[in-house]
Motif scaffolding. Structure first.
Motif, short mmCIF file in Angstrom:
data_model
loop_
_atom_site.label_atom_id
_atom_site.label_comp_id
_atom_site.label_asym_id
_atom_site.label_seq_id
_atom_site.Cartn_x
_atom_site.Cartn_y
_atom_site.Cartn_z
N ALA A 79 0.81 -1.53 -0.28
CA ALA A 79 0.22 0.24 0.11
C ALA A 79 1.00 1.18 -0.20
N GLN A 80 2.25 1.28 0.68
CA GLN A 80 3.03 2.33 0.74
C GLN A 80 4.05 3.01 -0.66
N LEU A 81 4.16 1.79 -1.41
CA LEU A 81 5.14 1.73 -1.66
C LEU A 81 4.36 2.52 -3.23
N PRO A 82 3.49 2.43 -3.89
CA PRO A 82 2.60 2.84 -5.29
C PRO A 82 3.41 4.90 -4.65
N VAL A 83 2.20 4.83 -3.42
CA VAL A 83 2.10 5.93 -3.07
C VAL A 83 3.99 6.82 -2.88
N MET A 84 4.65 6.71 -1.89
CA MET A 84 5.53 6.80 -2.60
C MET A 84 6.53 7.22 -3.38
N SER A 85 6.61 6.12 -4.27
CA SER A 85 6.89 6.01 -5.76
C SER A 85 6.42 6.94 -6.65
N ARG A 86 5.21 7.28 -6.45
CA ARG A 86 4.88 8.26 -7.45
C ARG A 86 4.74 9.67 -6.80
N GLN A 87 5.05 10.22 -5.87
CA GLN A 87 4.89 11.47 -5.43
C GLN A 87 6.70 12.15 -4.76
N GLU A 88 6.27 13.49 -5.66
CA GLU A 88 7.94 14.17 -5.59
C GLU A 88 8.05 14.06 -4.00
N GLY A 89 9.58 13.67 -4.20
CA GLY A 89 10.28 13.13 -2.85
C GLY A 89 10.08 11.92 -2.88
N GLY A 90 10.14 10.88 -3.39
CA GLY A 90 10.00 9.52 -3.04
C GLY A 90 9.21 9.46 -1.61
N GLY A 91 9.55 9.12 -0.49
CA GLY A 91 9.77 8.13 1.04
C GLY A 91 10.25 7.18 1.36
N THR A 92 10.50 7.08 2.26
CA THR A 92 11.70 6.28 3.06
C THR A 92 9.96 5.22 4.35
N ILE A 93 11.42 4.35 4.20
CA ILE A 93 10.37 3.41 5.34
C ILE A 93 10.69 2.32 6.17
N VAL A 94 10.90 2.35 7.23
CA VAL A 94 11.12 1.14 8.86
C VAL A 94 10.31 0.47 8.86
N ASN A 95 11.07 -0.98 8.89
CA ASN A 95 10.84 -2.19 9.31
C ASN A 95 11.20 -2.81 10.84
N GLU A 111 14.39 4.88 22.85
CA GLU A 111 15.69 5.09 22.14
C GLU A 111 15.82 3.72 20.66
N VAL A 112 14.93 2.86 21.14
CA VAL A 112 14.33 1.93 19.28
C VAL A 112 13.99 3.64 18.33
N ALA A 113 12.90 3.77 18.93
CA ALA A 113 12.13 4.92 18.38
C ALA A 113 12.90 6.53 17.65
N ARG A 114 14.36 6.54 18.63
CA ARG A 114 14.54 7.61 18.16
C ARG A 114 15.77 7.20 16.48
N ALA A 115 16.17 5.08 16.89
CA ALA A 115 16.90 4.78 15.48
C ALA A 115 16.01 5.39 14.20
N ALA A 116 14.85 4.94 14.66
CA ALA A 116 13.56 4.95 13.84
C ALA A 116 14.00 6.38 12.55
N ALA A 117 13.28 7.16 14.02
CA ALA A 117 13.63 8.50 13.73
C ALA A 117 14.59 8.79 12.68
N TRP A 118 16.01 8.80 13.08
CA TRP A 118 16.52 8.94 12.29
C TRP A 118 16.99 8.22 10.96
#
Length: 262
Positions: free
Chosen positions: A134-150, A232-239
């Motif tokens: 669901a996320q990749l088509p949206v991010m790949s079409r929009q200007e600026g792309g996107g970032t995903i963390v699993n 601590e985990v959340a801050r790594a994801a934010a980075w």
């Protein structure tokens, strides 16, 4: 300093919309607070409405922006609805933290019920799969792309003592992460995973209360000899979600107190 205007520097996620799954507690709830503090508009989703609403109210009280959507990541239609809500509420989907997961402890492989295996695979693997679809088509079409963390785990690298289907599922999350990073990098989308070590979540606290010796076992391999705090985990994801990690993709980033170093 009387009368001088105080200028606040922008957060590393300033102006971005970030979706967080599994946001009702633990690492997901900590991520909501951290991302909002870093300037993101957050879209919070989980299966329980009440904790989501309480968390969103907390973020609003701090001057942040948050939307809640109840849904189950194992249901494709729910994930599509959640992504659509992010787009309608904030106009873009710039980042996603696919953090929802589920597992149990202490059952030998041959004694694991098939229903438990199915549930672990559904939440941890199919849940990430549904989110990426669901996320990749949206991010790949929009200007600026996107970032995903699993959210993966040290169990995605080696057998940690966690139940065997969980170890297999977290290995699979790393495979999906690397494949998505390779396929969508040219379209401006970065995809990474966190290899999370033992963390002081509500579920971990309950397990330790029931079996106090579990805490010592959980930190035995870690260099730092302690549990992580969810923030601590959340801050790594934010980075990873920010431009500060602009040349990082396809990675499996350990946040484990050195557990994977030894």
């Amino acid at each position: 300093m009387g009368g001088a205007e105080v200028k606040h520097s922008a957060g590393i996620l300033d102006g971005r919309t970030v979706l967080i799954t599994g946001a009702s507690s633990g690492i997901g709830a900590a991520a909501a607070r951290v991302f909002a503090d870093e300037g993101a508009a957050v879209v919070l989703t989980a299966r329980r409405a009440e904790p989501l609403e309480k968390l969103a109210a907390e973020i609003h009280a701090q001057g942040g922006r948050a939307e809640t959507v109840v849904g189950d990541v194992t249901v494709p239609a729910d994930v599509t609805r959640i992504v659509d809500h992010a787009l309608s509420a904030f106009g873009s989907l710039d980042g996603a933290f696919n953090n929802a997961g589920w597992g149990t402890l202490g059952t030998p492989l041959h004694e694991v019920d098939d229903a438990v295996y199915d549930r672990i695979m559904d939440v941890n693997v199919r849940g990430v799969w549904n989110c990426l679809k669901a996320q990749l088509p949206v991010m790949s079409r929009q200007e600026g792309g996107g970032t995903i963390v699993n959210t993966s785990s040290t169990a995605g690298l080696f057998a940690t003592g966690a139940i065997s289907p969980y170890v297999a599922a977290k290995h699979a999350v790393l495979g999906l992460t690397r494949a998505a990073a390779a396929e969508y990098g040219a379209l401006g989308v970065r995809v990474n995973a966190l290899m999370v070590g033992s963390t002081r979540t509500e579920l971990m606290e309950q397990a330790i209360e029931a079996v106090p010796a579990l805490e010592r076992a959980a930190v035995a391999r870690a260099v730092q000899k302690r549990l992580a705090e969810p923030a601590e985990v959340a801050r790594a994801a934010a980075w990873l979600l920010s431009d500060r990690a602009s040349f990082v993709t396809g990675g499996a980033v350990p946040v484990d107190g050195g557990c994977s170093a030894v």
